[in-house]
Design an enzyme around this catalytic site. Structure first.
Site, PDB file in Angstrom:
ATOM      1  CE  LYS A  60      -3.054  -1.897  -4.174  1.00 54.20           C
ATOM      2  NZ  LYS A  60      -3.227  -3.178  -4.878  1.00 54.20           N
ATOM      3  CD  GLN A 104      -5.680  -5.822  -3.952  1.00 55.13           C
ATOM      4  OE1 GLN A 104      -5.520  -4.728  -4.493  1.00 55.13           O
ATOM      5  NE2 GLN A 104      -4.689  -6.461  -3.380  1.00 55.13           N
ATOM      6  CG  ASP A 127      -2.100  -4.084 -10.397  1.00 53.54           C
ATOM      7  OD1 ASP A 127      -1.105  -3.618  -9.826  1.00 53.54           O
ATOM      8  OD2 ASP A 127      -3.091  -4.537  -9.810  1.00 53.54           O
TER       9      ASP A 127
END
Ligand code: GUN
Length: 291
Positions: A60, A104, A127
């Site tokens: 990322k 994450q 996200d």
């Protein structure tokens, strides 16, 4: 040799190619907003030492570098208390130079991921896991949606697949992929059945699928006999064994029946990251009234 055949077969979705195009568009737009004095920035949070998660976070950051988005990496040991992570999120929420926040997953067992996701400011939730964004998605309102499901939608659009009225079977009911892709396809008028570990006679269900989306993390779960002739198959599973990545679908044998199939690696993975770049740019634009 096999790889070469895979990438040149028109039935195999080239996620890297679609992702490259998305990233090129993001890069051009990032340059444009920078000329207006806006510097998009993503902050990532990784708790623990889960090797695949470390790799995904690294990928990322590399993507950020490719498209000109600034990024910062917050790494914490496995045993970090939940409050400490939430305090960091509050600080990042307050910082005007940070536009997107990504935690994450999975988090260690002592952390309730739902509490952590709920702490992220919805406008920085690139996200799409905050309950407000999840709720917006449910009612078909604009917000941030999870990146992997959006990547699947982008691939379907790329291949001009009209999902209206199609029989879709999703295998896996996680908050990250299974549930959101089911909702997003219902919103596009597909007929969706969501299967999971408690589903009876999975094969009976998957054989009905015109579009089959598999996100379980069970290596090789989907065999040829479970797939309908001509089906479109998305393999979203990732299992690491001795540094090699495997999908949920027995690729070679299912390819004999599928009209379109996403491989692992090189299918949905690069799309997830490209969509994250788009979301971070959009977050920056939203926060600076450029949308
Ligand atoms: N872990 C597996 N997939 C994802 C994802 O899309 N986002 C985050 N934050 N964690 C993940």
């Amino acid at each position: 040799m096999q790889r070469l055949e895979e990438v040149t077969d028109p039935r195999v979705i080239d996620g890297r190619k679609i992702a490259d195009r998305i990233e090129a568009e993001v890069k051009a737009e990032v340059e444009r907003v920078k000329r207006k004095g806006v510097e998009p920035k993503l902050a990532t949070i990784l708790v623990g030492e889960h090797p695949p998660s470390k790799l995904y976070v690294k990928l990322k950051h590399w993507a950020c570098r490719r498209v000109g988005i600034a990024s910062e990496d917050h790494k914490y040991p496995r045993e970090t208390p939940q409050d400490e992570i939430i305090n960091l999120i509050h600080t990042l929420n307050e910082r005007s130079d940070v536009n997107g926040i990504l935690v994450q997953l999975p988090m260690p067992d002592h952390v309730d991921e739902r509490d952590v996701m709920s702490a992220i400011a919805p406008e920085k939730d690139v996200d799409g896991f905050h309950p407000l964004n999840m709720g917006r998605m449910l009612i078909g309102r604009e917000g941030f949606v999870p990146c992997t499901p959006e990547g699947i939608i982008r691939a379907l659009e790329e291949y001009k697949v009209d999902v209206t009225g199609k029989n879709v079977v999703v295998v896996g009911h996680s908050n990250v992929v299974g549930k959101p892709i089911s909702i997003m396809l219902i919103n596009r008028n597909a007929t969706v059945k969501t299967c999971h570990v408690y589903t009876k006679n999975l094969e009976e269900q998957t054989r009905e699928a015109e579009i089959l989306i598999v996100a379980t993390g069970v290596k090789g779960l989907i065999k040829k006999e479970m797939v309908r002739e001509g089906a479109i198959v998305f393999d979203v599973g990732i299992t690491w064994i001795d540094g090699t990545v495997h999908g949920d679908v027995e690729f070679e044998e299912v390819l004999e029946k599928a009209s379109l199939i996403s491989p692992v690696p090189g299918g949905v993975g690069p799309l997830t990251i490209a969509v994250l770049m788009e979301h971070t740019l959009r977050a920056a634009k939203l926060q600076h009234n450029l949308l």
